[in-house]
Write a protein that holds these residues in place. Structure first.
Motif, short mmCIF file in Angstrom:
data_model
loop_
_atom_site.label_atom_id
_atom_site.label_comp_id
_atom_site.label_asym_id
_atom_site.label_seq_id
_atom_site.Cartn_x
_atom_site.Cartn_y
_atom_site.Cartn_z
N PHE A 444 23.32 -6.33 24.33
CA PHE A 444 22.83 -5.90 25.32
C PHE A 444 23.92 -5.85 26.87
CE2 PHE A 444 19.98 -4.39 28.86
CZ PHE A 444 19.27 -3.34 28.04
N PRO A 445 24.61 -6.68 27.08
CA PRO A 445 25.68 -6.52 27.97
C PRO A 445 26.66 -5.68 27.77
CG PRO A 445 25.20 -9.00 27.47
CD PRO A 445 24.55 -8.14 26.50
N GLN A 446 26.78 -5.52 26.39
CA GLN A 446 27.84 -4.25 25.92
C GLN A 446 27.30 -2.93 26.44
OE1 GLN A 446 29.03 -4.84 21.95
NE2 GLN A 446 29.65 -6.84 22.29
N PHE A 447 26.08 -2.89 26.39
CA PHE A 447 25.65 -1.49 26.95
C PHE A 447 25.97 -1.32 28.55
CE2 PHE A 447 22.06 -1.19 23.72
CZ PHE A 447 22.42 0.03 23.26
N MET A 448 25.82 -2.52 29.06
CA MET A 448 25.86 -2.30 30.63
C MET A 448 27.61 -2.25 31.09
SD MET A 448 23.46 -4.75 32.21
CE MET A 448 23.08 -6.09 31.10
N VAL A 449 28.23 -2.91 30.12
CA VAL A 449 29.74 -2.92 30.46
C VAL A 449 30.35 -1.68 30.12
CG1 VAL A 449 30.54 -4.13 28.40
CG2 VAL A 449 31.85 -4.44 30.57
N GLY A 450 30.02 -1.06 29.03
CA GLY A 450 30.29 0.18 28.47
C GLY A 450 30.00 1.30 29.42
N TYR A 451 28.79 1.24 29.92
CA TYR A 451 28.27 1.93 30.96
C TYR A 451 29.33 2.09 32.15
CZ TYR A 451 25.71 4.92 34.14
OH TYR A 451 25.32 5.85 35.13
N LEU A 452 29.81 0.92 32.78
CA LEU A 452 30.59 0.73 33.67
C LEU A 452 32.19 1.41 33.19
CD1 LEU A 452 29.73 -2.77 34.89
CD2 LEU A 452 29.30 -0.50 35.91
#
Lengths: 561, 248, 137
Positions: A444-452
């Motif tokens: 799930f953190p990879q969704f966020m860091v990817g979006y960033l």
């Protein structure tokens, strides 16, 4: 399921021989044409490749804990993520469910004595192992740095062991073609009398759809990778732009297989989930024909969406829009399945055994994976998100959260049938929880860091050190996840020796494999020929709920011990 | 394997996993056909590549294709059609149970296959001598400092005059020529590989029939190898006009 | 159940009597195939109508048309699809139909230019030599 035994068996019944103890020599295993033994050998082989691929994943996660990289050079990092991708895709995900559970269960589920072509089945096992061995050799001899997609021109000019690796993938590809040919022949012609298409378990339907995709798609990628080998080895220039060739043509041909390949990975998982959900809800699957047809429509529509991997290539805008549209349409049959599973549970007598926990985890994660796929199917958001960790998170949600959870659920569901022993329900439920938590914490953190904006395939992010927080979360999660994967390996192995004897039908499930074979089944599966007279899923929630009362007490005692 | 529950029928022997001979025969044919679907897609990707580049660079491809010997290609078409015919006869005799004629037809097929490879050897040999194999020796068209780009090949000279064609100047863009020969060698090379596999299959089949192996119980093995061979023929039926007879 | 197949009549080779392709048909198909091949070569070099000989589309269609006809003969008769079960027919037709799905790719190439920028190959390659080990940034 209702079926009757017809005819008289000339063999003496009540002999406790089964496929495991029929013969003990090593040769009787290595040269066995018994589909169950081949399935077990596949189980060992894919577990081995999964283990190697996981080590590469662990190295990637460790490297990313620091913004500047701590362990690997850029060169080695490229080889590490390539190794992870190649092993996990070609040697694990594509084969895992069909080769292990499909091989073991398809003949039993349709009432056959064996696969249609038992020797071809054994050949495909050895081709799989040979292919995997060549791939591993290429890693040992220096590695491969082009990623699992092998885009030209990088893969044609790279000075690493790409040719050897591609030959290995080519052989593995033909192994899966042979398995698929076997499935098609078996499902078409080997069904027991009375086992009509609409009485088949949904597991069979989804494996049939998978086999169709394999025989139509795999040859295309085989020839494409072969052309890369030829280009590297002889200097032919089929994708070479200086001769007028088009490198994007490689991407077209590659994704013509590799997009359907994600359905090769997920469709068998759908089959497992259909079986588990209906068994542990004690209800017939809701909308049987819709679920069956949705498998087929996913298989066929899946061939018409490959271009959504290429929105950022020089593919024309017109074709991009068409592919985007079809990709959205493809979400419908997947949603049909999820809604049908959900509606199967309504008014059912739901019981949270280990396989059911895995299946429920699958449903949650697959929905997230599928819906984030829509962001990537739409052309303009894809321009922002593709090539970032968002896409990494997306396909791990579908592949790990989908396929691997379903596979583990299936292994837990059919383990008593495969080996005749039950595992500890407590540890089973615990492992399902740990894997679910660890998985979400990882991806799930990879969704966020990817979006960033964190790009995939980078091993440093010194330009944005604030992303370290997400990466640390992800690495912590992957540690939990790895521990979660280790648990089943331990307690399932333990159960082989110390587990309680399972009866023929420990879950009170329906289906030929539960009701008409012993656990483990005998070498040719059934003692007597059978005649199928009714649908597979004749569960009754009102009556079946009573059996859990006894079962619950046993489990509580078990946990108190 | 136990044959205890295999039903006694009036046909040939049945493998343990089947109920009767009819099921066994149909299952084998279905499997072979699904494998042939795979082969169609395998060559299909190559035909797609051919179509794309031919459409893009038609004029160059026309000029380059004049380097190929259409008579040799035609001879190979003739050979392959004949072999397909002998295979069809072999299956016919296998179904009738006439092993002697069946073996003769299979032998004729193998001879045809070797004939095909012999013709290909002459073609490939000449192309390699002319530096037209697209590796680092590849050379096409006029080279600076050279009077005339003309390479002799012993393979061409050995041909009877009927099969020789008029030498054409090497016209057209050399890079497109290299692209053309890349696809040409890939497609015909893979097709040739299929011919070699076919020879191996036919030889194995003949040996198994000769030693009366228990693997051959009926006509189906012959029919399956035959299906494969017809597919090889089918690919060549399209390769011939697409490579040797490109219209202006 | 398989027990009630009463009509089995097998030849010495194990085939159903009605599955056998007659010898006459085999010769006829062979003749047609040779004729098709002769026609292809004749049309490609000796077609008397000059305007047609220079019409690329017509000539290509003619050659491919004959090839498709020959393929049809081989698949239908030599490969036994005509006498085969419904399943064999489905696979035979399905394989050739699916082959055309590959040609969806052409939609991309007809809707965009594929010309490389003139002189691009003279630009020094940024991909080689790769010096990433020594200079990771």
């Amino acid at each position: 399921m209702s079926a009757t035994v017809v005819g008289q068996s000339s063999a003496k019944p009540s002999e406790p021989k089964n496929y495991l103890n029929a013969d003990h020599t090593l040769k009787s295993w290595l040269l066995s044409v018994d589909h169950k033994r081949i399935g077990v050998m596949y189980l060992i082989a894919v577990t081995f490749f999964f283990f190697i691929g996981s080590i590469a994943a662990a190295m990637i996660r460790y490297e990313l804990t620091s913004p500047k990289g701590i362990l690997l050079s850029s060169e080695v990092y490229n080889k590490t993520f390539s190794a992870h991708g190649i092993l996990m895709v070609f040697q694990f995900l594509v084969v895992v469910v069909p080769a292990v559970l499909g091989n073991f269960l398809i003949p039993i589920m349709i009432g056959a004595r064996d696969m249609a072509y038992p020797r071809l089945n054994l050949l495909s096992l050895y081709m799989f192992i040979t292919g995997g061995f060549l791939i591993l050799t290429s890693f040992v001899l220096g590695g491969v740095d082009a990623g699992w997609t092998f885009y030209v021109p990088l893969s044609t000019i790279s000075e690493t062991q790409i040719s050897l690796c591609l030959v290995g993938i080519f052989i593995t590809g033909f192994s899966s073609i042979f398995t698929a040919v076997n499935f098609i022949g078996t499902i078409h012609k080997m069904r027991a009398p009375g086992m009509t298409w609409y009485r088949l378990p949904l597991f069979i339907w989804s494996h049939y759809a998978t086999a169709i995709v394999v025989i139509l798609g795999t040859p295309v990628v085989a020839i494409t990778l072969f052309l890369v080998v030829v280009e590297r080895g002889f200097g032919f220039g089929i994708f070479s732009p200086e001769l007028g060739g088009d490198p994007v043509l490689f991407q077209h041909l590659f994704w013509f297989y590799s997009h359907p390949a994600v359905y090769i990975m997920i469709l068998p998982a759908f089959g497992i989930i259909s079986e588990i959900i209906s068994c542990f809800s004690r209800r017939p699957i809701f909308g049987y024909r819709f679920v069956a047809y949705s498998s087929l429509s996913i298989a066929f529509l899946g061939f018409l969406v490959w271009g959504h991997h290429m929105f950022l290539s020089s593919q024309s805008v017109l074709q991009g829009i068409i592919f985007s549209l079809i990709s959205f349409i493809l979400a419908v049959p997947s949603a049909v399945k999820v809604f049908n599973w959900t509606l199967t549970m309504v008014k059912g007598s739901v019981h949270f055994s280990t396989p059911m926990l895995y299946a429920l985890g699958f449903m949650g994660l697959f929905v997230i994976g599928g819906l984030t796929g829509l962001y990537l199917a739409s052309v303009d958001t894809d321009v922002h998100l593709t090539g970032t960790y968002f896409i990494v998170a997306h396909f791990h949600y579908v592949m790990v959260g989908g396929t691997i959870l379903a596979y583990l659920g299936g292994i837990h569901f059919w383990w008593p049938k495969m080996f005749g022993r039950t595992y500890s329900e407590f540890w089973g439920r615990l492992s399902a929880m740990i894997i679910f938590i660890g998985f979400n914490l990882t991806f799930f953190p990879q969704f966020m860091v990817g979006y960033l904006g964190m790009p995939r395939r980078y091993h440093y992010y010194y330009f944005a050190p604030e992303w370290q927080f997400y990466h640390l979360l992800s690495t912590a999660g992957s540690t939990v996840l790895g521990f979660g994967f280790l648990l089943p390996a331990l307690y399932l192995t333990y159960s082989l020796f110390k587990g309680k004897k399972a009866g023929p039908n420990p879950w009170n499930a329906k289906g030929l494999e539960w009701e008409y074979t012993s656990s483990p089944p005998i070498t040719e599966n059934f003692t007597q020929p059978i005649l199928v007279t009714d649908s597979v899923y004749d569960y009754n929630p009102a009556e079946d709920s009573k059996m859990y009362e006894v079962d619950e007490e046993a489990t509580v005692e078990d946990m108190n011990k | 394997m136990s044959h205890s529950h295999t039903k006694e029928t009036d046909g040939p022997e049945v493998y343990f996993q089947y109920e009767d001979i009819e099921q066994q025969q149909e299952t084998y044919l279905v499997g072979m056909w699904s494998f042939l679907v795979t082969e169609v897609m395998f060559f299909g990707a190559l035909f797609l590549i051919y179509t794309l580049y031919r459409w893009k660079f038609h004029d160059d491809f026309y000029l380059v294709h004049e380097q190929l010997n259409w008579k040799m290609g035609g001879l190979n078409t003739l050979i392959l059609l004949t072999s397909s015919f002998t295979v069809a006869l072999a299956v016919h005799f296998a179904q009738k149970g006439n092993t002697k004629l069946q073996m003769r037809c299979l032998f004729a097929t193998i001879l045809c296959a070797f004939g095909f490879l012999a013709v290909k050897t002459f073609e490939y040999g000449a192309k390699i001598d002319h530096n037209l194999l697209p590796n680092h020796h590849f050379q096409y068209g006029h080279v600076e400092g050279e009077e005339e780009h003309h390479v002799e090949s012993k393979w061409d000279k050995m041909l009877p005059s009927v099969l020789q064609v008029e030498k054409k100047e090497q016209h057209g863009n050399p890079q497109r020529a290299r692209l053309f020969f890349s696809i040409y060698f890939t497609m015909t090379g893979l097709h040739g590989l299929h011919v070699i596999i076919g020879i191996i299959c036919f030889t194995a089949l003949m040996i198994l029939i000769k030693i009366k192996s228990s693997l051959i119980t009926d006509y189906v093995p012959t029919e399956m190898v035959g299906l494969y061979w017809h597919f090889v023929d089918l690919v060549w039926i399209f390769l011939y006009p697409l490579y040797y007879l490109i219209p202006k | 159940m398989a027990a009630d197949h009463g009509h089995h009549e097998y030849t010495a080779g194990g085939a159903h009597a009605h599955h056998i392709l007659p010898q006459k048909t085999i010769f006829l198909i062979f003749g047609l195939l040779l004729g098709g091949m002769a026609l292809t070569i004749w049309a490609a070099f000796f077609l008397p109508v000059k305007s047609l000989l220079e019409n690329t589309f017509f000539m290509q269609s003619l050659a491919l048309g004959i090839a498709v006809f020959k393929a049809y003969l081989v698949v239908t008769y030599f490969m036994g699809v005509k006498m085969g079960t419904r399943l064999v027919k489905i696979f035979a037709i399905g394989g050739f139909v699916w082959f055309f799905v590959l040609f969806v790719m052409m939609a991309d190439y007809v809707s965009r230019p594929m010309e490389p920028v003139v002189g691009w190959e003279k630009v020094p390659s940024s991909a080689l030599p790769r010096d990433t080990v020594k200079n990771p940034e």
